[in-house]
Design a protein around this motif. Sequence first.
Motif, PDB file in Angstrom:
ATOM      1  N   VAL A 173       0.849  -1.206   0.000  1.00  0.00           N
ATOM      2  CA  VAL A 173       0.000   0.000   0.000  1.00  0.00           C
ATOM      3  C   VAL A 173       0.879   1.249   0.000  1.00  0.00           C
ATOM      4  CG1 VAL A 173      -1.564   1.369   1.433  1.00  0.00           C
ATOM      5  CG2 VAL A 173      -2.076  -1.035   0.989  1.00  0.00           C
ATOM      6  N   VAL A 174       1.921   1.261   0.834  1.00  0.00           N
ATOM      7  CA  VAL A 174       2.819   2.420   0.854  1.00  0.00           C
ATOM      8  C   VAL A 174       3.486   2.585  -0.513  1.00  0.00           C
ATOM      9  CG1 VAL A 174       4.888   3.428   1.887  1.00  0.00           C
ATOM     10  CG2 VAL A 174       3.230   2.228   3.332  1.00  0.00           C
ATOM     11  N   ALA A 227     -10.175 -11.775  -4.953  1.00  0.00           N
ATOM     12  CA  ALA A 227      -9.902 -13.068  -4.327  1.00  0.00           C
ATOM     13  C   ALA A 227     -10.489 -14.246  -5.093  1.00  0.00           C
ATOM     14  CB  ALA A 227     -10.413 -13.054  -2.883  1.00  0.00           C
ATOM     15  N   ARG A 228     -11.003 -13.983  -6.282  1.00  0.00           N
ATOM     16  CA  ARG A 228     -11.591 -15.093  -7.038  1.00  0.00           C
ATOM     17  C   ARG A 228     -10.566 -16.157  -7.457  1.00  0.00           C
ATOM     18  NH1 ARG A 228     -14.860 -12.159 -11.589  1.00  0.00           N
ATOM     19  NH2 ARG A 228     -13.406 -10.519 -10.973  1.00  0.00           N
ATOM     20  N   ASN A 274      -6.548  -3.660  -2.403  1.00  0.00           N
ATOM     21  CA  ASN A 274      -7.585  -3.058  -3.250  1.00  0.00           C
ATOM     22  C   ASN A 274      -8.577  -2.213  -2.453  1.00  0.00           C
ATOM     23  OD1 ASN A 274      -6.780  -3.659  -5.852  1.00  0.00           O
ATOM     24  ND2 ASN A 274      -7.638  -5.739  -5.768  1.00  0.00           N
ATOM     25  N   ALA A 275      -8.729  -2.518  -1.168  1.00  0.00           N
ATOM     26  CA  ALA A 275      -9.569  -1.657  -0.329  1.00  0.00           C
ATOM     27  C   ALA A 275      -8.901  -0.297  -0.169  1.00  0.00           C
ATOM     28  CB  ALA A 275      -9.801  -2.298   1.033  1.00  0.00           C
ATOM     29  N   GLY A 320      -8.467  -1.200  -7.531  1.00  0.00           N
ATOM     30  CA  GLY A 320      -7.955  -1.513  -8.859  1.00  0.00           C
ATOM     31  C   GLY A 320      -6.450  -1.669  -8.944  1.00  0.00           C
ATOM     32  N   MET A 321      -5.735  -1.527  -7.816  1.00  0.00           N
ATOM     33  CA  MET A 321      -4.268  -1.595  -7.858  1.00  0.00           C
ATOM     34  C   MET A 321      -3.748  -3.025  -7.925  1.00  0.00           C
ATOM     35  SD  MET A 321      -1.108  -0.504  -7.622  1.00  0.00           S
ATOM     36  CE  MET A 321      -1.363   1.267  -7.546  1.00  0.00           C
ATOM     37  N   ALA A 322      -4.358  -3.934  -7.170  1.00  0.00           N
ATOM     38  CA  ALA A 322      -3.724  -5.241  -6.945  1.00  0.00           C
ATOM     39  C   ALA A 322      -4.392  -6.370  -7.717  1.00  0.00           C
ATOM     40  CB  ALA A 322      -3.754  -5.565  -5.452  1.00  0.00           C
ATOM     41  N   PHE A 323      -3.585  -7.253  -8.246  1.00  0.00           N
ATOM     42  CA  PHE A 323      -4.038  -8.502  -8.850  1.00  0.00           C
ATOM     43  C   PHE A 323      -3.396  -9.675  -8.123  1.00  0.00           C
ATOM     44  CE2 PHE A 323      -5.025  -5.512 -12.072  1.00  0.00           C
ATOM     45  CZ  PHE A 323      -5.990  -6.074 -12.898  1.00  0.00           C
ATOM     46  N   ALA A 324      -4.183 -10.693  -7.879  1.00  0.00           N
ATOM     47  CA  ALA A 324      -3.583 -11.974  -7.506  1.00  0.00           C
ATOM     48  C   ALA A 324      -3.109 -12.623  -8.806  1.00  0.00           C
ATOM     49  CB  ALA A 324      -4.598 -12.854  -6.810  1.00  0.00           C
ATOM     50  N   ASP A 325      -1.840 -12.947  -8.867  1.00  0.00           N
ATOM     51  CA  ASP A 325      -1.271 -13.483 -10.110  1.00  0.00           C
ATOM     52  C   ASP A 325      -0.363 -14.641  -9.712  1.00  0.00           C
ATOM     53  OD1 ASP A 325       0.355 -14.078 -12.297  1.00  0.00           O
ATOM     54  OD2 ASP A 325       0.203 -12.022 -13.083  1.00  0.00           O
ATOM     55  N   LEU A 326      -0.833 -15.861  -9.960  1.00  0.00           N
ATOM     56  CA  LEU A 326      -0.121 -17.026  -9.430  1.00  0.00           C
ATOM     57  C   LEU A 326       1.109 -17.396 -10.265  1.00  0.00           C
ATOM     58  CD1 LEU A 326      -3.072 -19.174  -8.055  1.00  0.00           C
ATOM     59  CD2 LEU A 326      -2.067 -17.041  -7.229  1.00  0.00           C
TER      60      LEU A 326
END
Lengths: 451, 451
Positions: free
Chosen positions: B150-151, B236-237, B275-276, B280-286
């Motif tokens: 976040v920072v 989180a999907r 994202n809270a 729109g900033m974060a993606f879970a990307d495995l």
Amino acid sequence: MARMARIAPLSGFPEWSPSERLVEAEVLSTLRDVFALHGYGEIETRAVEPIDRLAGDSDAAKEIYALNRLRAEPGSDASLGLHFDLTVPFARYVEERQAHLAFPFRRYQIQKVWRGERPQEGRFREFYQADIDVVARDVLPGHFEAEVPVVMARALAALTGTVGAPRAVMSMNDRRLVEGFYAGVGIADIPAALRAVDKLAKIGPQGVSNELEAGGVSAVAAEAVLALAAIRTPDARFAAQAEQLWVTAGAQGDEARSTFEAGVAALSALVNAVNAAIPGMAFADLSIARGLDYYTGAVYETVLEGHEDLGSVCAGGRYDSLIGGGGFPGVGMSIGVTRLVSRLVSAGLASGSRAVPSAVYVAVTDEDSRAASNAVADVLRARGIPCEVASSAAKFGKQIHAADKRGIPFVWFPGAEGDEVKDIRTGEQVAADAHAWTPPEEDLKARVVRG
Amino acid sequence: MARMARIAPLSGFPEWSPSERLVEAEVLSTLRDVFALHGYGEIETRAVEPIDRLAGDSDAAKEIYALNRLRAEPGSDASLGLHFDLTVPFARYVEERQAHLAFPFRRYQIQKVWRGERPQEGRFREFYQADIDVVARDVLPGHFEAEVPVVMARALAALTGTVGAPRAVMSMNDRRLVEGFYAGVGIADIPAALRAVDKLAKIGPQGVSNELEAGGVSAVAAEAVLALAAIRTPDARFAAQAEQLWVTAGAQGDEARSTFEAGVAALSALVNAVNAAIPGMAFADLSIARGLDYYTGAVYETVLEGHEDLGSVCAGGRYDSLIGGGGFPGVGMSIGVTRLVSRLVSAGLASGSRAVPSAVYVAVTDEDSRAASNAVADVLRARGIPCEVASSAAKFGKQIHAADKRGIPFVWFPGAEGDEVKDIRTGEQVAADAHAWTPPEEDLKARVVRG
């Protein structure tokens, strides 16, 4: 993994605590402001230069750190070394970019440099230098020889204001004065004589005399050299004393005389100009030699009053032939920032008001309400108030203790009925709204306090 | 003197023009402000570390620059190398000073690092990194895995405001999720599999598959690895998809399963928290693997929209065992400042409004009145207006040209009858008093302009 290697400080590679770094950062910030106010723009150069350029100065060569790739393919790298000052890289930068720079080119440069010399008090292997230089194309008017020490004197005076640095005093000389005089009394190897005189403070007059005579200088000439080095006046009165000494020492030679006189005239103008700008700052001191070969006019050294044992904290001079085969005469000075900061810190003259930037420690009532504490912190940050959120929802007493340990003055308690903020120095706790509350100006940011 | 050595830029060692440096300095200043606002204090560490500590990471070892004194007495120096990141030195700093630091310890660190790798677009041998880390004693609560990105996301967003940096997007993964899954599908050498997947963008799925199978991974397991790496959701999907894949891939083992599930839960919480804070900033990307062995939880990578070819500009992760044998778990991220600045500059996204700090060029009527021009400049400076005095009393047309060449907007003409100041962009010249005149706010300081 080999992470278990012994942990130990490396002698000569200083590292500051967060609170000490605050002092260093304030020093750098003050210098940047003063330099920019005088029209000096910033550049940085790469840390490495080809060794053959670095090693030009024979004295410095043994201190150079050369680089090798740990597992290099043979011949894969140029022969590179870490810069030991900012003048050599700046000279290269100017040569390389001469077509794109506007001359006279004023620049400042604040970077670390590396010297493999024996560490001792005030002498480091890795340290910050802060340099200003003016470089002209073909001709550098003499007034720049006064501008550079005036800017540096103001920078040092500004440090007295922001971090409590002791008052600085500058000693100045002119290479032509000295070289004309040395030639006049019959000295053949003038660079060697300058290097001997440069050690005067360290080895004393007898030491210098011995070194001069060992180098083939006559006893009479050595005596004249020491007599010249004894002249120091807070104004242009040195001129009459030097002229008198020229006669009594039996110096002679038309070329030597005219070089000497050019130096006397330039140094008189210089000392007067600097003292006009900053009364009492400048001394003409005919012992100032500077070890480096490339100086051709004014040379400068600076000590801090009451801390003369630290040696010079700001030095430099004019160089006419260093850059581009003489096409770019310049004048510059360099502050030994790490030397200065180390004394500020070790003498207790300055320290950080707290170890962290946060003015406010936002407490967390329980982990379920951490988001509420984060929201308070974000409202405060949006208003420019540095803060951090408690790492755990421990008992409030523990959270207050955590703030106290960091020197954070305020703890914020979010509450369903309204927030409260406690000044943990006084114990006073009041109702507060994160959208409106503001800490006292002196608590807003971690700052340098004078000791 | 060997100063005649060839002048040439060194590949991989970037140097900026004064106007480009302005962009870099603004980037660094923006980062400092955001980091401090979030309670991160600054430290700097020495540039060198013992080689045996640096070389712990086998991949990095071949890129290390080792130091040797050019004329060292044999055995006189420890075996030292330049740091190639700021994590290894920070880990050592924390170990060395653990008794004097308050934990959790938040710090930022902005310094140059050196890697002897092959230079290419966005990849340098000397470059700035800007790191933040939080290190705790014994236990690092999971909320710090959200705080750090976040920072950093706010820091990158702030750069969009100050220097027009493109919008950043962060991809996140969790080592436990990946390691549990890999173990579940029967992979023995998990670090090797992670290193293969880390090359996915570079060598493609077939390349990764080949490398995995060459390392003894079955075709079925390799297919499962690639299927996992294909999962990417802006929320989180991913969790349901990963759980589903666990079943279809026939993964098994209680320990593997519980590791996998811990990772799924942590990553879900992480993506939601980031994202809270910044929608729109974060993606879970495995597919995010990160090459370094020491990560144990969250891992992060960041690209700039429209500049994905530049690679990651901000990356990091959680490490539990790096410092002090596991006593100091931490989480950190690092911005590749030089990579970012090089793109800002090369893509014409940002540049300096002028090449020098001066807002005013004070003309000199003749050399006898230079002191009067200096006095004007000093009055302006005392009021915070950067200025420089003309280098020679050339014709005013020439002096105006000198100001223009530097992008200085105003030329000041001191006069016996009163001073005048000319805006050389409009040609407008008006009477002015140095004690009262102020340039428009946007002209006061050299600043970064976008576009």
